[in-house]
Design a protein around this motif. Structure first.
Motif, short mmCIF file in Angstrom:
data_model
loop_
_atom_site.label_atom_id
_atom_site.label_comp_id
_atom_site.label_asym_id
_atom_site.label_seq_id
_atom_site.Cartn_x
_atom_site.Cartn_y
_atom_site.Cartn_z
N UNK A 283 28.54 -30.08 -24.13
CA UNK A 283 27.12 -30.26 -23.86
C UNK A 283 26.43 -28.94 -23.59
N UNK A 284 27.12 -28.07 -22.84
CA UNK A 284 26.57 -26.74 -22.59
C UNK A 284 26.55 -25.92 -23.88
N UNK A 285 27.64 -26.00 -24.65
CA UNK A 285 27.70 -25.25 -25.91
C UNK A 285 26.60 -25.68 -26.87
N UNK A 286 26.23 -26.96 -26.84
CA UNK A 286 25.23 -27.47 -27.78
C UNK A 286 23.87 -26.81 -27.59
N UNK A 287 23.61 -26.29 -26.39
CA UNK A 287 22.33 -25.61 -26.16
C UNK A 287 22.29 -24.26 -26.86
N UNK A 288 23.48 -23.74 -27.23
CA UNK A 288 23.56 -22.45 -27.91
C UNK A 288 23.86 -22.63 -29.39
N UNK A 289 24.83 -23.52 -29.69
CA UNK A 289 25.24 -23.74 -31.07
C UNK A 289 25.49 -25.24 -31.26
N UNK A 290 24.45 -25.96 -31.58
CA UNK A 290 24.53 -27.42 -31.65
C UNK A 290 25.51 -27.90 -32.71
N UNK B 264 28.21 -26.44 -34.04
CA UNK B 264 29.61 -26.23 -33.67
C UNK B 264 30.05 -27.23 -32.61
N UNK B 265 29.20 -27.46 -31.61
CA UNK B 265 29.54 -28.42 -30.56
C UNK B 265 29.72 -29.82 -31.13
N UNK B 266 28.86 -30.20 -32.05
CA UNK B 266 28.95 -31.52 -32.66
C UNK B 266 30.24 -31.68 -33.46
N UNK B 267 30.60 -30.65 -34.22
CA UNK B 267 31.81 -30.72 -35.03
C UNK B 267 33.06 -30.85 -34.16
N UNK B 268 33.14 -30.06 -33.10
CA UNK B 268 34.31 -30.13 -32.22
C UNK B 268 34.38 -31.49 -31.54
N UNK B 269 33.22 -31.98 -31.10
CA UNK B 269 33.19 -33.27 -30.41
C UNK B 269 33.67 -34.40 -31.33
N UNK B 270 33.17 -34.43 -32.55
CA UNK B 270 33.49 -35.53 -33.46
C UNK B 270 34.91 -35.43 -34.02
N UNK B 271 35.39 -34.20 -34.25
CA UNK B 271 36.69 -34.03 -34.91
C UNK B 271 37.86 -33.94 -33.93
N UNK B 272 37.63 -33.35 -32.76
CA UNK B 272 38.74 -33.09 -31.85
C UNK B 272 38.70 -33.90 -30.56
N UNK B 273 37.51 -34.34 -30.15
CA UNK B 273 37.39 -35.03 -28.86
C UNK B 273 37.31 -36.54 -28.99
N UNK B 274 36.46 -36.99 -29.89
CA UNK B 274 36.11 -38.40 -29.94
C UNK B 274 37.18 -39.23 -30.64
N UNK B 275 37.71 -40.21 -29.93
CA UNK B 275 38.59 -41.21 -30.53
C UNK B 275 37.84 -42.53 -30.52
N UNK B 276 37.53 -43.02 -31.70
CA UNK B 276 36.79 -44.27 -31.80
C UNK B 276 37.73 -45.45 -31.58
N UNK B 277 37.36 -46.28 -30.62
CA UNK B 277 38.17 -47.45 -30.29
C UNK B 277 37.78 -48.66 -31.12
N UNK B 278 36.51 -48.73 -31.50
CA UNK B 278 36.01 -49.89 -32.23
C UNK B 278 34.66 -50.29 -31.67
N UNK B 279 34.49 -51.58 -31.41
CA UNK B 279 33.21 -52.08 -30.92
C UNK B 279 33.44 -53.35 -30.11
N UNK B 280 32.41 -53.70 -29.34
CA UNK B 280 32.42 -54.97 -28.61
C UNK B 280 31.16 -55.73 -28.98
#
Length: 237
Positions: free
Chosen positions: A98-105, A107-123
């Protein structure tokens, strides 16, 4: 540990909703020291039906032995309404990104979606109340690499339906009269959601209100039945 996490998440969310309110009358100025003690002065600005994605972070959620346990903790704590996607932050990087996104949005989005976020599904959680066992909603899930699956879910039950682990799936749901999936009582829902490692949880346990049985024995039996329905704890104690 997971039971305590559920309650901690629930209380934190209730506190957040009580603070995120619209002011009645003349707008007042508050300082940080006032926030924790101020009483609610208007309706909460948090609309559960507008929460398109819930992302859980922290050791209990990210390191749960089974991903379905993390999904169930989030559903129990937040009680989302309508159709909501679920995910976890697997490496606790969301605040830093979130802090990185203020400088390089980008790059932050790519790291978040590719390395951080594990999609569980939906409810999918119909809003409304009924009698246990009565028809609540009929749901069909289809995807390019999955045969269509249709389930009629009775009120008071949890059902887990398959989603592809990648790609997207189409969800078609028709609630019974008196139940609302987001389009109005009795009106069908047709939506597309990303896949996930857990699947689609159809939560027909009721919203507004959600209530557990008052009797201790009945309450424990319902909780165990819901755990079995999702395969959350294969060896119950």
């Amino acid at each position: 540990e997971q039971a305590i996490a559920r309650e901690a998440l629930r209380l934190a969310f209730e506190q957040h909703k009580s603070l995120a309110v619209g002011l009645k009358g003349v707008q007042t100025e508050r300082t940080i020291s006032d926030i924790m003690s101020q009483t609610e002065s208007g309706a909460s600005l948090v609309n559960l039906r507008d929460l398109g994605l819930l992302v859980g972070s922290g050791g209990v959620l990210s390191h749960a032995p089974r991903r379905v346990q993390a999904a169930l903790m989030m559903v129990d704590a937040f009680l989302p309404e309508g159709l909501t996607q679920l995910a976890v932050d697997s490496i606790f990087m969301a605040p830093q990104l979130g802090v990185l996104s203020t400088v390089h949005e980008e790059a932050a989005t790519q790291v978040f979606e590719r390395d951080c976020l594990i999609r569980l599904g939906a409810v999918l959680a119909p809003v409304g109340a009924g009698k246990p066992g009565q028809p609540c909603t009929r749901v069909t899930v289809s995807a390019s690499d999955l045969a269509p699956v249709t389930r009629t879910v009775p009120y008071g039950e949890l059902v887990l339906m398959p989603l592809p682990q990648s790609g997207v799936a189409r969800i078609e749901a028709t609630p019974e009269r008196g139940f609302d999936l987001g389009a109005g009582k009795g009106r069908p829902l047709d939506a597309t959601v990303p896949g996930g490692v857990v699947g689609l949880i159809v939560d027909a346990r009721g919203r507004q209100p959600f209530a557990l049985p008052a009797d201790r024995t009945a309450r424990i039996e319902r909780l165990r039945a819901w755990n079995r329905a999702l395969g959350a704890y294969p060896r119950e104690v």
